[in-house]
Scaffold this motif. Structure first.
Motif: not given
Ligand code: SF4
Length: 76
Positions: A46-52, A54-62, A69-72
């Protein structure tokens, strides 16, 4: 980006609502079941900014420089 979409979908209330009626913005798609999250970022369908990535790896906590904190993969 997904959080920005959520914030943009908030209705205007009180004084802000007097500036006219606007159709609420919405995020297309449906929230997945907790038992069927997609691979990668769970918001990627559902994300307009999705790239490859985003589909392949779970974003870790930064950690953010100021606080929080952010997970993106594509946070600003
Ligand atoms: S990781 Fe990708 S899909 Fe998930 S919120 Fe960030 S840009 Fe959107």
């Amino acid at each position: 980006p997904y959080t920005k979409g959520l914030v943009a979908s908030l209705p205007l209330l009180g004084a802000r609502a007097r500036h006219g009626r606007h159709k609420l913005k919405e995020i297309t798609g449906v929230v997945p079941a907790v038992t069927a999250f997609p691979d990668g970022c769970r918001f990627n369908p559902r994300c307009y900014a999705r790239t490859e990535i985003c589909v392949a790896q779970d974003p870790g906590v930064t950690p953010l420089p100021q606080d929080g904190l952010v997970r993106c993969h594509h946070h600003e």
